[in-house]
Design a protein around this motif. Structure first.
Motif, PDB file in Angstrom:
ATOM      1  N   GLU A 164     -13.176  -3.105   7.548  1.00 58.66           N
ATOM      2  CA  GLU A 164     -12.512  -3.903   6.515  1.00 58.66           C
ATOM      3  C   GLU A 164     -13.542  -4.640   5.648  1.00 58.66           C
ATOM      4  O   GLU A 164     -13.389  -4.739   4.431  1.00 58.66           O
ATOM      5  CB  GLU A 164     -11.530  -4.904   7.142  1.00 58.66           C
ATOM      6  CG  GLU A 164     -10.283  -4.239   7.718  1.00 58.66           C
ATOM      7  CD  GLU A 164      -9.150  -5.225   8.006  1.00 58.66           C
ATOM      8  OE1 GLU A 164      -9.383  -6.450   7.953  1.00 58.66           O
ATOM      9  OE2 GLU A 164      -8.034  -4.760   8.284  1.00 58.66           O
ATOM     10  N   TRP A 209      -7.435   0.883  11.198  1.00 57.73           N
ATOM     11  CA  TRP A 209      -8.773   0.449  10.788  1.00 57.73           C
ATOM     12  C   TRP A 209      -9.862   0.704  11.814  1.00 57.73           C
ATOM     13  O   TRP A 209     -11.042   0.499  11.542  1.00 57.73           O
ATOM     14  CB  TRP A 209      -8.751  -1.021  10.366  1.00 57.73           C
ATOM     15  CG  TRP A 209      -8.191  -1.167   8.987  1.00 57.73           C
ATOM     16  CD1 TRP A 209      -6.909  -1.478   8.656  1.00 57.73           C
ATOM     17  CD2 TRP A 209      -8.881  -0.940   7.746  1.00 57.73           C
ATOM     18  NE1 TRP A 209      -6.753  -1.468   7.286  1.00 57.73           N
ATOM     19  CE2 TRP A 209      -7.949  -1.135   6.708  1.00 57.73           C
ATOM     20  CE3 TRP A 209     -10.193  -0.575   7.410  1.00 57.73           C
ATOM     21  CZ2 TRP A 209      -8.293  -1.008   5.361  1.00 57.73           C
ATOM     22  CZ3 TRP A 209     -10.526  -0.442   6.070  1.00 57.73           C
ATOM     23  CH2 TRP A 209      -9.584  -0.649   5.064  1.00 57.73           C
ATOM     24  N   CYS A 235      -0.320  -1.675   6.428  1.00 59.43           N
ATOM     25  CA  CYS A 235      -1.072  -0.439   6.626  1.00 59.43           C
ATOM     26  C   CYS A 235      -0.040   0.673   6.802  1.00 59.43           C
ATOM     27  O   CYS A 235       0.871   0.548   7.624  1.00 59.43           O
ATOM     28  CB  CYS A 235      -1.930  -0.577   7.891  1.00 59.43           C
ATOM     29  SG  CYS A 235      -2.950   0.860   8.234  1.00 59.43           S
ATOM     30  N   THR A 238      -4.162  -5.976   0.220  1.00 62.40           N
ATOM     31  CA  THR A 238      -3.374  -5.742   1.438  1.00 62.40           C
ATOM     32  C   THR A 238      -3.060  -7.080   2.094  1.00 62.40           C
ATOM     33  O   THR A 238      -3.959  -7.838   2.438  1.00 62.40           O
ATOM     34  CB  THR A 238      -4.104  -4.875   2.485  1.00 62.40           C
ATOM     35  OG1 THR A 238      -5.402  -5.393   2.678  1.00 62.40           O
ATOM     36  CG2 THR A 238      -4.192  -3.445   2.082  1.00 62.40           C
ATOM     37  N   TRP A 258       0.845  -1.213   0.000  1.00 58.18           N
ATOM     38  CA  TRP A 258       0.000   0.000   0.000  1.00 58.18           C
ATOM     39  C   TRP A 258       0.875   1.256   0.000  1.00 58.18           C
ATOM     40  O   TRP A 258       0.650   2.199  -0.766  1.00 58.18           O
ATOM     41  CB  TRP A 258      -0.897  -0.059   1.244  1.00 58.18           C
ATOM     42  CG  TRP A 258      -1.981   0.965   1.342  1.00 58.18           C
ATOM     43  CD1 TRP A 258      -2.116   2.129   0.651  1.00 58.18           C
ATOM     44  CD2 TRP A 258      -3.126   0.877   2.214  1.00 58.18           C
ATOM     45  NE1 TRP A 258      -3.256   2.783   1.045  1.00 58.18           N
ATOM     46  CE2 TRP A 258      -3.887   2.037   2.003  1.00 58.18           C
ATOM     47  CE3 TRP A 258      -3.566  -0.059   3.165  1.00 58.18           C
ATOM     48  CZ2 TRP A 258      -5.069   2.281   2.721  1.00 58.18           C
ATOM     49  CZ3 TRP A 258      -4.730   0.200   3.860  1.00 58.18           C
ATOM     50  CH2 TRP A 258      -5.480   1.353   3.632  1.00 58.18           C
ATOM     51  N   TYR A 309      -8.739   3.222   1.462  1.00 58.61           N
ATOM     52  CA  TYR A 309      -8.616   1.922   0.790  1.00 58.61           C
ATOM     53  C   TYR A 309      -9.350   1.957  -0.555  1.00 58.61           C
ATOM     54  O   TYR A 309      -8.873   1.415  -1.555  1.00 58.61           O
ATOM     55  CB  TYR A 309      -9.185   0.840   1.712  1.00 58.61           C
ATOM     56  CG  TYR A 309      -9.076  -0.578   1.196  1.00 58.61           C
ATOM     57  CD1 TYR A 309      -7.965  -1.358   1.488  1.00 58.61           C
ATOM     58  CD2 TYR A 309     -10.097  -1.149   0.445  1.00 58.61           C
ATOM     59  CE1 TYR A 309      -7.871  -2.667   1.038  1.00 58.61           C
ATOM     60  CE2 TYR A 309     -10.019  -2.458  -0.013  1.00 58.61           C
ATOM     61  CZ  TYR A 309      -8.903  -3.220   0.291  1.00 58.61           C
ATOM     62  OH  TYR A 309      -8.820  -4.516  -0.155  1.00 58.61           O
TER      63      TYR A 309
END
Ligand code: P53
Length: 476
Positions: A212, A147, A136, A132, A93, A156
């Motif tokens: 998520e 999250w 993060c 992912t 990411w 995201y």
């Protein structure tokens, strides 16, 4: 008979465990970079010990890993030599969005993966991309609490929009979150979560999980809009729980453990929070904050296929003496007296693989994809770097046979199989290089010594033959 003609044989890696190059190409820092090897690893990955940067007291294996950042061409050529039809890998990411909340992506990061996908295409290797795999960006942890914050859903979403558009025509198979249930077992590694004393951990974990799950549904929606050819999967750390005895309490305990993991996939595949989870959260005083439309999104954008990792079956019990054994493991499991275990205590159970494949297929009735399976073992190379890893060949042969039984005899619909760590890489659980899974040996040790030279193990030629015969010849 046997596996389908277009069965996707291959291998799997994750960016943070193989790439290295942690500060190259404009990449930002991520949670996965700052987890050290050694006794502090478990406290850090579980979110109880806060580590958001490097210090001098620890060694951080992900910084260099196996330096695939500079070796990917050579590595993909080796995968192609084995005849891979697919290569499962993940995108870091923080290569695409170094901070995570920028509006514009980092071109160098996008180009890096584009080059890799084009190299795969050259060899007819279908990439299978985990969006992912535990990572993060650190900035999102520091500024938003990772999250636990709903804002992550939007960041995201941006990531997904960018990569789906950029890699349209190059990538068709996507996984939204690696082992999404890991959020319960290793919340910092799984979702960037840290806890302060007094935090209601369960509340935070399930709220983060809701974010998520929502992000996964939105990703599925966008993937289908950008290219109807796209196929999106969820990803579960699987492994059926057995009751230690036929005592009904043990049987019930095993069902509860299974449900704790299936919960996520129930939402991603069936599109609804299951009744047992709603009840459980209610009893625990967990109140999920949701926005209008969340439940509709979950319902409307379920996954196309179910992927999972399988290393071992697990055992559940209500016996307090036996329960003591389970302390300190990521997945609580009692020792199964009928099974042999690996050098790291992971119990070896090919029939458990067939059972797990059947359980998951019965539950969801969607195509399955095995995206991790393998044996982590100590390999001792000879002076030419050659490893005679017959133990790995026998583990894999037994598991491929069990998978074949699930397909041929039980009728499970299976898209493909990627072995974990097709090239040696850093262990997620322990941070060791010594725990090796590969067909390809990499000269690097736990302390970071070694030339990084790649060499083929005995299993390299074995797997090549398995692929060439579409799983018919498993002999060593
Ligand atoms: P390592 C624990 C239990 C099941 C799967 O694990 C797990 C873990 C984490 O240790 O993770 C998956 O490297 C994961 C990979 C990981 C692999 O299993 O600890 O998706 O990133 O490397 C094997 O031996």
């Amino acid at each position: 008979m046997g596996f389908r003609k277009d069965f996707l044989w291959g291998g799997a890696t994750a960016a943070n465990q193989c790439e290295g190059g942690y500060n190259e190409g404009g990449r930002g820092l991520a949670n996965v970079d700052v987890v050290p090897i050694g006794k502090d690893r478990f406290p850090v990955i579980s979110g109880d010990m806060k580590m958001l940067d490097f210090d001098d007291q620890h060694f951080y294996p992900a910084k260099v890993a196996i330096d695939m950042y500079h070796h990917w061409k050579e590595d993909i050529a080796l995968f192609a030599e084995m005849g891979f039809k697919t290569y499962r890998m993940s995108i870091a990411w923080s290569r695409i969005f170094p901070m995570g909340d920028e509006k514009e992506p980092n071109e160098a990061g996008l180009q890096f993966y584009e080059d890799i996908f084009k190299e795969c295409q050259k060899y007819g290797i279908e990439p299978l991309v985990t969006i992912t795999h535990f990572d993060c960006p650190i900035h999102l942890i520091e500024k938003y609490g990772a999250w636990r914050s709903r804002e992550l859903v939007g960041f995201y979403e941006n990531l997904c929009k960018v990569i789906f558009n950029r890699y349209k025509g190059l990538v068709k198979y996507w996984l939204t979150f690696n082992e999404i249930n890991m959020i319960l077992h290793a919340p910092f590694m799984g979702a960037g979560l840290n806890f302060e004393p007094g935090d209601n951990k369960e509340q935070i974990k399930y709220q983060a999980a809701h974010h998520e799950l929502l992000a996964s549904a939105i990703a599925t929606k966008i993937a289908h809009e950008v290219d109807p050819e796209n196929k999106v999967g969820c990803m579960l750390a699987a492994g059926a729980y057995y009751p230690y005895s036929c005592k009904p309490e043990d049987v019930w305990a095993s069902r509860q453990e299974d449900r704790e993991n299936y919960f996520f996939i129930d939402v991603q595949s069936r599109g609804e929070y299951p009744a047992y989870a709603l009840k459980k959260m209610e009893r625990a005083g967990i109140q999920l904050e949701m926005a209008e439309g969340d439940l509709e999104l979950l319902k409307a954008h379920t996954v196309d296929f179910i992927s999972f990792s399988y290393y071992s079956s697990r055992v559940a019990t209500t016996d307090p003496k036996l329960l003591e054994q389970t302390q300190g493991n990521i997945f609580a499991s009692v020792k199964n007296p009928y099974l042999e275990a690996s050098e790291w205590g992971w119990q070896i159970d090919p029939l458990g693989f067939r059972i797990t494949l059947n359980d998951i297929y019965d539950r969801y009735q969607k195509p399955l994809f095995v995206v991790e399976n393998g044996l982590g073992a100590v390999d001792v190379p000879d002076e030419n770097g050659y490893v005679a890893d017959d133990y790995r060949i026998s583990y894999l042969a037994e598991h491929v046979q069990a998978m074949k039984d699930a397909v041929e005899i039980d009728g499970v619909d299976l898209l493909g199989y990627t072995t974990w760590g097709c090239i040696d890489l850093v262990s997620a659980g322990t941070g060791e290089m010594k725990k090796r899974y590969g067909f390809i040996y990499v000269d690097r040790d736990n302390e970071g010594n070694g030339t990084l030279k790649r060499s083929k193990k005995k299993s390299f030629d074995w797997y090549k033959k398995v692929i060439a015969t579409n799983g018919e010849d498993l002999s060593n």
